[in-house]
Design a protein around this motif. Structure first.
Motif, PDB file in Angstrom:
ATOM      1  N   ASP A  73       0.902  -1.099   0.082  1.00  0.00           N
ATOM      2  CA  ASP A  73      -0.175   0.153  -0.079  1.00  0.00           C
ATOM      3  C   ASP A  73       0.748   1.390  -0.119  1.00  0.00           C
ATOM      4  N   TRP A  74       1.944   1.295   0.768  1.00  0.00           N
ATOM      5  CA  TRP A  74       3.002   2.563   0.775  1.00  0.00           C
ATOM      6  C   TRP A  74       3.396   2.425  -0.497  1.00  0.00           C
ATOM      7  N   ASN A  76       2.259   1.668  -3.446  1.00  0.00           N
ATOM      8  CA  ASN A  76       1.176   2.290  -4.266  1.00  0.00           C
ATOM      9  C   ASN A  76       1.083   3.730  -4.271  1.00  0.00           C
ATOM     10  N   GLY A  77       0.868   4.177  -3.014  1.00  0.00           N
ATOM     11  CA  GLY A  77       0.677   5.401  -2.622  1.00  0.00           C
ATOM     12  C   GLY A  77       1.604   6.394  -2.989  1.00  0.00           C
ATOM     13  N   GLU A  78       3.115   5.861  -2.772  1.00  0.00           N
ATOM     14  CA  GLU A  78       4.223   6.811  -2.641  1.00  0.00           C
ATOM     15  C   GLU A  78       4.880   6.861  -4.217  1.00  0.00           C
ATOM     16  N   ASN A  84       1.519   6.089  -7.927  1.00  0.00           N
ATOM     17  CA  ASN A  84       0.091   6.486  -8.240  1.00  0.00           C
ATOM     18  C   ASN A  84      -1.052   5.952  -7.793  1.00  0.00           C
ATOM     19  N   GLY A  85      -1.103   4.731  -6.935  1.00  0.00           N
ATOM     20  CA  GLY A  85      -2.354   4.188  -6.876  1.00  0.00           C
ATOM     21  C   GLY A  85      -2.659   3.254  -7.870  1.00  0.00           C
TER      22      GLY A  85
END
Length: 442
Positions: A19-20, A22-24, A27-28
């Motif tokens: 998840d980290w 993906n977010g960092e 771009n998700g």
């Protein structure tokens, strides 16, 4: 995107780490998460085992695992497990094995099995004074201090072989080494060696501090910098070789056996004298060595470092293999320094490593050394055979053909067409693309 540092990444769950990322960094985009999870093992216990081989694991990275059959080594027939992603490595090894099987196969000799480690220390003292202390007091104490550590290894026939004090002050002020040689029997022995060396460092400090042979200034100058094994093992070495009468070197390319032997020897000699060629030459050798090293759960980085250091031992980078054609006999051999194990590490944990060792007949460490040297020699023979006859691209690119077609999204029918199309041609990337585009636009 301005990325931010993270604290406590290792404490996140596997999903939390993904998840980290993906977010960092992604771009998700959940596409990448799907890719990662495709490579998770369906068996949760097996996946947990793989996760715990390393740190911060979020998935598995697969490599093809193949078999190269028909290796006659010291009179025994082997099928070699090879974990490698490069096209043509397994095929080339197999082709060499088949070539030599009716010519006596591969023969090996274990030249030595010594492994090395050092305690590196600084001390402002006269070398002769320190040497006298080592000879008459310290050396015995070092053996005594490690008796508990070496007990099991000694029962298996190994242990510390020797300890020497080396004066390195001409190269670096006040620099000395305790250089120790070890026999670790069937284990690679890194943890064993490092444990012994760390005890050497402690004993060295204790004995110097308690000695009346040194002044307070000399005692206070002692600094143990590090205690660590060396991955350079020039005394842990195996020879693998093949030989036959020159007239038996019949090649399906149509080249005469005398010309083949002559060109082959010239190719090896060029690699002996020309570092630019030697680098690629030895890289090909390590294609074969590393593939079996990885399949058997050993350290291919250490194997690579050692081999290339050994190739430079005379002050110039040179070939690991050698060739002669004296008195009508073709002889081709490799002296390979390699330190491997068949117990400890991944050998008792990774299911495919266990499988690899099983199909090799559960070899000893020395037998595995022989197998690795043979794999490297076979790979080199296949490469040089291609280079001095048809050229390297004909065989290599034919094996690479499916990779190109997969990149293009070819169907199974199209793949069959291209295998037939290039049956008697040398594969080239641009020709595959041109023909592929022609087919698709018909």
């Amino acid at each position: 995107m301005n990325h931010q540092p993270i604290e406590g990444f290792s404490r996140l769950t596997k999903q939390g780490k993904i998840d980290w990322l993906n977010g960092e960094y992604l771009n998700g985009d959940k596409t990448y998460e799907h890719i990662l999870k495709q490579y998770w093992n369906d068996n949760p216990e097996l996946q947990k085992l793989h996760d715990e081989f390393s740190e911060n694991t979020i998935s598995n990275f697969y490599m093809p695992y193949g078999i190269a059959p028909n290796f006659l080594i010291d009179g025994k027939l082997y099928a070699l497990p090879m974990a490698v992603e490069e096209s043509s490595v397994v095929a080339a090894a197999s082709k060499s094995a088949k070539f030599w099987i009716d010519k006596g196969g591969f023969k090996t000799t274990i030249i030595n099995t010594k492994k090395l480690g050092h305690t590196h220390f600084i001390m402002d003292v006269e070398p002769h004074k320190l040497q006298h202390f080592f000879n008459f007091k310290l050396k015995k104490k070092l053996f005594e201090a490690t008796e508990d550590i070496t007990a099991n290894m000694r029962r298996r026939g190994g242990g510390i072989l020797n300890i020497r004090l080396l004066d390195k002050t001409a190269e670096m002020p006040h620099y000395y080494q305790l250089k120790a040689s070890f026999d670790t029997v069937d284990s690679m022995g890194a943890n064993f060696i490092n444990s012994c060396l760390e005890q050497f460092g402690k004993t060295l400090k204790e004995e110097i501090a308690a000695s009346e042979d040194f002044s307070m200034q000399e005692k206070e100058s002692l600094q143990v910098v590090m205690n660590i094994l060396s991955n350079y093992t020039p005394d842990c070495i195996v020879r693998a070789e093949v030989s036959c009468p020159v007239e038996d070197l019949k090649d399906d390319s149509g080249i005469a056996h005398e010309e083949f032997a002559w060109k082959f020897k010239q190719a090896v000699t060029i690699a002996e004298i020309e570092p630019y060629r030697a680098t690629t030459h030895n890289k090909g050798i390590m294609n074969g060595v590393d593939a079996v090293v990885i399949a058997t759960g050993n350290d291919f980085r250490a194997t690579e470092a050692c081999a290339h250091a050994y190739a430079s031992r005379n002050g110039k980078y040179s070939s690991l293999t050698h060739c002669t054609t004296d008195n009508g006999i073709f002889r081709f051999w490799i002296d390979l320094p390699v330190s491997v194990g068949v117990v400890g590490g991944l050998t008792n944990l990774h299911p495919l490593v266990k499988f690899s060792l099983a199909i090799l007949g559960k070899p000893s460490a020395q037998q595995l050394m022989s197998i690795l040297a043979v794999s490297g020699l076979a790979q080199n023979f296949a490469a040089l055979r291609s280079l001095v006859t048809t050229g390297i691209q004909k065989g290599h690119m034919k094996m690479h053909l499916l990779n190109i077609l997969n990149q293009l999204g070819a169907t199974e029918e199209e793949k069959k067409y291209f295998v037939s199309y290039f049956r008697d041609k040398t594969v080239s990337h641009h020709e595959v693309i041109d023909e592929f585009n022609r087919l698709r636009t018909q």
